[in-house]
Design an enzyme around this catalytic site. Structure first.
Site, PDB file in Angstrom:
ATOM      1  N   SER A  50       2.634  16.331 -68.334  1.00 39.40           N
ATOM      2  CA  SER A  50       4.284  16.324 -67.754  1.00 39.40           C
ATOM      3  C   SER A  50       4.432  15.148 -66.890  1.00 39.40           C
ATOM      4  O   SER A  50       5.178  14.138 -66.636  1.00 39.40           O
ATOM      5  CB  SER A  50       4.585  16.779 -67.529  1.00 39.40           C
ATOM      6  OG  SER A  50       3.988  17.825 -65.623  1.00 39.40           O
ATOM      7  N   LYS A  51       3.507  15.174 -65.437  1.00 33.89           N
ATOM      8  CA  LYS A  51       3.429  14.047 -64.316  1.00 33.89           C
ATOM      9  C   LYS A  51       2.908  12.603 -64.397  1.00 33.89           C
ATOM     10  O   LYS A  51       3.936  11.953 -63.634  1.00 33.89           O
ATOM     11  CB  LYS A  51       2.502  14.946 -62.859  1.00 33.89           C
ATOM     12  CG  LYS A  51       2.956  16.758 -62.605  1.00 33.89           C
ATOM     13  CD  LYS A  51       4.024  16.429 -62.012  1.00 33.89           C
ATOM     14  CE  LYS A  51       4.965  17.851 -61.579  1.00 33.89           C
ATOM     15  NZ  LYS A  51       6.205  17.479 -61.005  1.00 33.89           N
ATOM     16  N   ILE A  99      -2.290  21.080 -52.001  1.00 39.40           N
ATOM     17  CA  ILE A  99      -1.233  21.287 -50.887  1.00 39.40           C
ATOM     18  C   ILE A  99      -0.998  23.089 -51.126  1.00 39.40           C
ATOM     19  O   ILE A  99      -1.622  23.525 -51.842  1.00 39.40           O
ATOM     20  CB  ILE A  99       0.294  21.328 -51.153  1.00 39.40           C
ATOM     21  CG1 ILE A  99       0.138  19.546 -51.529  1.00 39.40           C
ATOM     22  CG2 ILE A  99       1.152  21.897 -50.453  1.00 39.40           C
ATOM     23  CD1 ILE A  99       0.090  18.875 -50.493  1.00 39.40           C
ATOM     24  N   TYR A 120       0.142  19.654 -68.074  1.00 41.02           N
ATOM     25  CA  TYR A 120       0.760  19.779 -66.488  1.00 41.02           C
ATOM     26  C   TYR A 120       0.997  18.343 -66.390  1.00 41.02           C
ATOM     27  O   TYR A 120       1.815  17.299 -65.625  1.00 41.02           O
ATOM     28  CB  TYR A 120       0.292  20.951 -65.292  1.00 41.02           C
ATOM     29  CG  TYR A 120       0.404  20.312 -64.255  1.00 41.02           C
ATOM     30  CD1 TYR A 120       1.998  20.706 -63.952  1.00 41.02           C
ATOM     31  CD2 TYR A 120       0.044  19.476 -63.414  1.00 41.02           C
ATOM     32  CE1 TYR A 120       2.766  20.740 -62.004  1.00 41.02           C
ATOM     33  CE2 TYR A 120       0.073  19.172 -61.897  1.00 41.02           C
ATOM     34  CZ  TYR A 120       1.757  19.904 -61.452  1.00 41.02           C
ATOM     35  OH  TYR A 120       1.316  18.923 -60.013  1.00 41.02           O
ATOM     36  N   VAL A 123      16.955  23.867 -64.853  1.00 46.16           N
ATOM     37  CA  VAL A 123      16.784  22.597 -65.000  1.00 46.16           C
ATOM     38  C   VAL A 123      16.962  21.675 -66.436  1.00 46.16           C
ATOM     39  O   VAL A 123      16.353  20.761 -66.852  1.00 46.16           O
ATOM     40  CB  VAL A 123      16.254  22.207 -63.741  1.00 46.16           C
ATOM     41  CG1 VAL A 123      16.521  22.202 -62.616  1.00 46.16           C
ATOM     42  CG2 VAL A 123      14.476  21.794 -64.813  1.00 46.16           C
ATOM     43  N   ASN A 149      11.918  18.390 -57.783  1.00 42.12           N
ATOM     44  CA  ASN A 149      11.006  19.334 -57.388  1.00 42.12           C
ATOM     45  C   ASN A 149      10.805  20.383 -58.442  1.00 42.12           C
ATOM     46  O   ASN A 149       9.439  20.376 -58.481  1.00 42.12           O
ATOM     47  CB  ASN A 149      11.747  19.413 -55.867  1.00 42.12           C
ATOM     48  CG  ASN A 149      10.336  20.324 -55.330  1.00 42.12           C
ATOM     49  OD1 ASN A 149       9.091  20.171 -55.491  1.00 42.12           O
ATOM     50  ND2 ASN A 149      10.387  21.785 -55.895  1.00 42.12           N
TER      51      ASN A 149
END
Length: 256
Positions: A165-166, A195, A162, A66, A92
């Site tokens: 980026s989120k 999770i 991370y 992607v 995702n």
């Protein structure tokens, strides 16, 4: 069946949360296009496309990076050529950094941003371009669900790139929602907490798990299926007047 005959692209679909979303969508009647850079399953087991084919004959796997514009354009071209439209995009695909700021190299930063932000942007752009050409059905030309994180709103310990980026993806969700709601393109996000996907290594470090269990009000940690059901709701016609929302699936983590 909450997604009868819907055409749904799920990126990062080979493993973990993306895999759970793809399988649940298929069970709910969607034609699922599982997109990933590899068919290998991080947690082990058979490729997602093999499981999908036991659920429906309306499915395909597309190998796509992607972070590459040509791959994303090819993905959407293949889907539209076969199915004629794109009803749902689930953004995702992601990678983690795993380093604090002082230890994050430029290469580390670029790798995370290329997938988590640039990849999301490229998929969002292709989805919106296609959805703008489609008829309005049940107040929507198409629906987009981005997978963000609780760490897009609070610090991601020792995971600087991370977390940034989120946070960027949370913003992009709001921007796309406000820019294109008038065109009946519905964009929302789901933000998972801790999770348990079945991954090994740092994901199940005993100290990290102990902290997550103490930090989560509910008496268990999350599963990919928990996230998948939230995504299903936002991708379905049941979500009738929701746009730009970042739905927490965290067992109450962010509530305290």
């Amino acid at each position: 069946m909450r997604l009868p005959d819907k055409i749904a692209i799920v990126t990062g679909a080979s493993s973990g949360i993306g895999r759970a979303i793809a399988l649940l969508f298929a069970q709910e009647g969607a034609a699922v296009i599982a997109a990933d850079i590899t068919e290998d399953v991080v947690e082990g087991g058979e490729p997602v496309i093999d499981v999908l084919r036991r659920l429906t004959d309306k499915t395909m796997f597309v190998r796509a990076d992607v972070s590459k514009e040509a791959d994303v354009r090819s993905l959407f071209h293949q889907v539209v050529a076969r199915y004629g439209r794109v009803d749902i995009l689930v953004n995702n695909a992601m990678v983690r950094g795993g380093l604090p700021l002082a230890e994050t190299t430029e290469a580390d930063w670029d790798r995370v941003m290329d997938v988590n932000l640039k990849g999301a942007y490229l998929c969002l752009r292709e989805a919106v371009r296609q959805m703008l050409t489609q008829d309005i059905v049940n107040d929507a030309r198409g629906r987009i669900v981005n997978i963000t994180s609780q760490h897009g709103m609070i610090g991601a310990p020792r995971d600087f790139a991370y977390g940034v980026s989120k946070a960027g993806l949370v913003y992009m969700t709001r921007q796309v929602a406000t820019d294109y709601a008038r065109d009946f393109i519905v964009c929302n996000a789901v933000a998972p907490g801790k999770i348990l996907t079945g991954k090994t290594g740092a994901a199940v470090d005993p100290e990290c798990l102990d902290y997550s269990r103490r930090r989560t009000p509910m008496p268990r940690l999350g599963t990919p299926r928990d996230v998948a059901y939230a995504v299903l709701f936002l991708a379905s016609d049941d979500a009738t007047y929701i746009a730009g929302h970042n739905l927490m699936v965290d067992g109450g983590w962010m509530a305290q």
